[in-house]
Design an enzyme around this catalytic site. Structure first.
Site: not given
Ligand code: GRF
Length: 197
Positions: A15, A66, A92, A94, A110, A146, A175
Site C-alpha cells: 500500500n 507504548r 501497532r 497507537l 483496514h 478501526d 486497496e
Molecule cells: C493489507 O491487507 C492492509 O489492508 C493491512 O495490512 C495488509 C498488508 O499491507 N492493513 P501492505 O502490503 O504492507 O501494504
C-alpha cells in the site's frame, strides 16, 4: 504548495508503494518519510529504491512501553514535518495521545467493510460468517481502533471457494486503488466517502 505525507508500515509495504507512486505530477502530496516499527519490513527497501527517506523505530526494545515507543517515533516524524500520516499495513496500536496529536491528519486502511470486523483476521471472519462480500476501508484514525470516519470503501464478492488467503489476494489490488484515490481527495479537501467499484 504540496503536502508532506509520512507513511507508516510494518511489512511488505504494497500500500505504501501504491501511495508513493500516486504522488507524482500534479498530485497535491509527496512522500516525505516511510517509517517502520520493524527493521525487517520489506517495504523499507522498496521506499529506498523509490528515493523516499526511511526510518526505523523498532518497537521491541520498548517492551510494551507504548509512550516511549511513540516518543521515539515522534522524533522521526517531527524531523520529517508531515502534513498528513498514512498508516499502511502498520500493525501497532497507537495511544490516544499519539492519535490526538494528528487528529484529522492520520488515515488508515483496514481490510474489512467497517464497521464490520474491526481488529484482526478480518477475511476469515467474513468467510466464517457466510457473508456475500468483503472488502477494505480507508478511514480517519481516531483513538478507538478501526473506528474513525469512513473515507472510502471497496466491496469484493466472497466466492464459495475462497480461503482467507485467496480473498485477501483479490482485495489487495482494490486497496491499492482505493487508498491513493482517498489520499488525493483528502489532500484536496474532500472527505465525502467514495465507493469502489
Ligand atoms: C493489507 O491487507 C492492509 O489492508 C493491512 O495490512 C495488509 C498488508 O499491507 N492493513 P501492505 O502490503 O504492507 O501494504
Amino acid at each position: 504548495m504540496t503536502s508532506r505525507v509520512a507513511i507508516l508500515i510494518s511489512g511488505s509495504g504494497s500500500n505504501m508503494v501504491a501511495l508513493a507512486q500516486s504522488m507524482a505530477g500534479d498530485h497535491p502530496g509527496r512522500p516525505c518519510l516511510v517509517l517502520s516499527n520493524d527493521p525487517q519490513a520489506g517495504g523499507l527497501a522498496k521506499a529506498q529504491a523509490m528515493g523516499i527517506p526511511t526510518a526505523v523505530v523498532d518497537h521491541r526494545p520498548f517492551r510494551g512501553d507504548r509512550a516511549a515507543f511513540e516518543a521515539a517515533m515522534l522524533e522521526q516524524l517531527d524531523a520529517a514535518q508531515p502534513d498528513l500520516i498514512a498508516l499502511a499495513g502498520f500493525m501497532r496500536v497507537l495511544t490516544a495521545d499519539f492519535v490526538r496529536r494528528f487528529e484529522g491528519r492520520m488515515l488508515n486502511i483496514h481490510p474489512s467493510l467497517l464497521p464490520k470486523y474491526k481488529g484482526l483476521d478480518t477475511h476469515a471472519r467474513a468467510i466464517a460468517a457466510g457473508d456475500a462480500e468483503a472488502g477494505c476501508t480507508v478511514h480517519e484514525v481516531t483513538a478507538a481502533l478501526d473506528d474513525g470516519p469512513i473515507l472510502g470503501q471497496a466491496r469484493v464478492p466472497i466466492l464459495s471457494s475462497d480461503t482467507p488467503e485467496t480473498l485477501a489476494a483479490r482485495i489487495l489490488p482494490y486497496e491499492h486503488q482505493l487508498y491513493p484515490l482517498v489520499l488525493r481527495r483528502v489532500l484536496a479537501g474532500e472527505r465525502a466517502p467514495i465507493a469502489l467499484p
